[in-house]
Design a protein around this motif. Sequence first.
Motif, PDB file in Angstrom:
ATOM      1  N   GLU A 179       0.837  -1.209   0.000  1.00 59.41           N
ATOM      2  CA  GLU A 179       0.000   0.000   0.000  1.00 59.41           C
ATOM      3  C   GLU A 179       0.870   1.257   0.000  1.00 59.41           C
ATOM      4  O   GLU A 179       0.574   2.237  -0.696  1.00 59.41           O
ATOM      5  N   SER A 180       1.976   1.233   0.797  1.00 60.84           N
ATOM      6  CA  SER A 180       2.880   2.389   0.839  1.00 60.84           C
ATOM      7  C   SER A 180       3.552   2.609  -0.516  1.00 60.84           C
ATOM      8  O   SER A 180       3.703   3.751  -0.971  1.00 60.84           O
ATOM      9  N   THR A 183       1.051   4.147  -2.776  1.00 58.90           N
ATOM     10  CA  THR A 183       0.822   5.551  -2.430  1.00 58.90           C
ATOM     11  C   THR A 183       1.958   6.423  -2.946  1.00 58.90           C
ATOM     12  O   THR A 183       1.742   7.509  -3.496  1.00 58.90           O
TER      13      THR A 183
END
Length: 224
Positions: A179-180, A183
């Motif tokens: 997810e990071s 992002t």
Amino acid sequence: MPPSRLLIYHADLRLKVANLPRASARLDSLVHRNGGYLSAATEVRAEGEWRQAITIRVAPARFQPLMAALGGLGTVEEKKLTTDDVTAQHADVAARLATKRAVEKRYIDLLARARKISEVLEVEGKIGEVREEIESTESHLKTLNDEVAYSIISLTCYQPLPQPVPEAPVVSFASRLVESFYTGWTLITSLLIGIVAIWPFLLLGGTGWWAVRRWRRSVAQAEV
């Protein structure tokens, strides 16, 4: 002495109860004790509650006592009472029924005196029509008599049901890492798209900066 009024009593009652089976058992006892009966009942579990919808019929003399007793089964959340005076309506329907029966009798007398087949068929057709009207009027009068003789209580009892609380999802380290990364990549692409979107302003700014520097250089050479 004026004729007694013919009144139809109706109530809508909504109760919240702690235990529906126990309240239902007490309800049956209360209705039986007051000389009433259940004319319809449905039960359903939906939308976080266990609910029973019941139609109770009871004599007008026991209407108010039974309503007071039903209120003790739980918490009264809604209560509506209505009274309809059907005295005039009942008299009108009864008068129409008497008139139609008189018409039927006249047709029967005509049928007895008819000599031709065409006359017999015509009178029999009229008798059939008036008898249909008599049956419809009798049914209407019977319904009025029934509603006057037995008041109606529409009762809804419900027990709230506990709602399951969904457990919070467990997020793994790998999921957070992915997810990071996503992002960060989204941030970079957004920045690049933003720079491309403002290229006219960058071009104008660069041209202006070059023009100012050239003007200052020309002024400095002129002073020398």
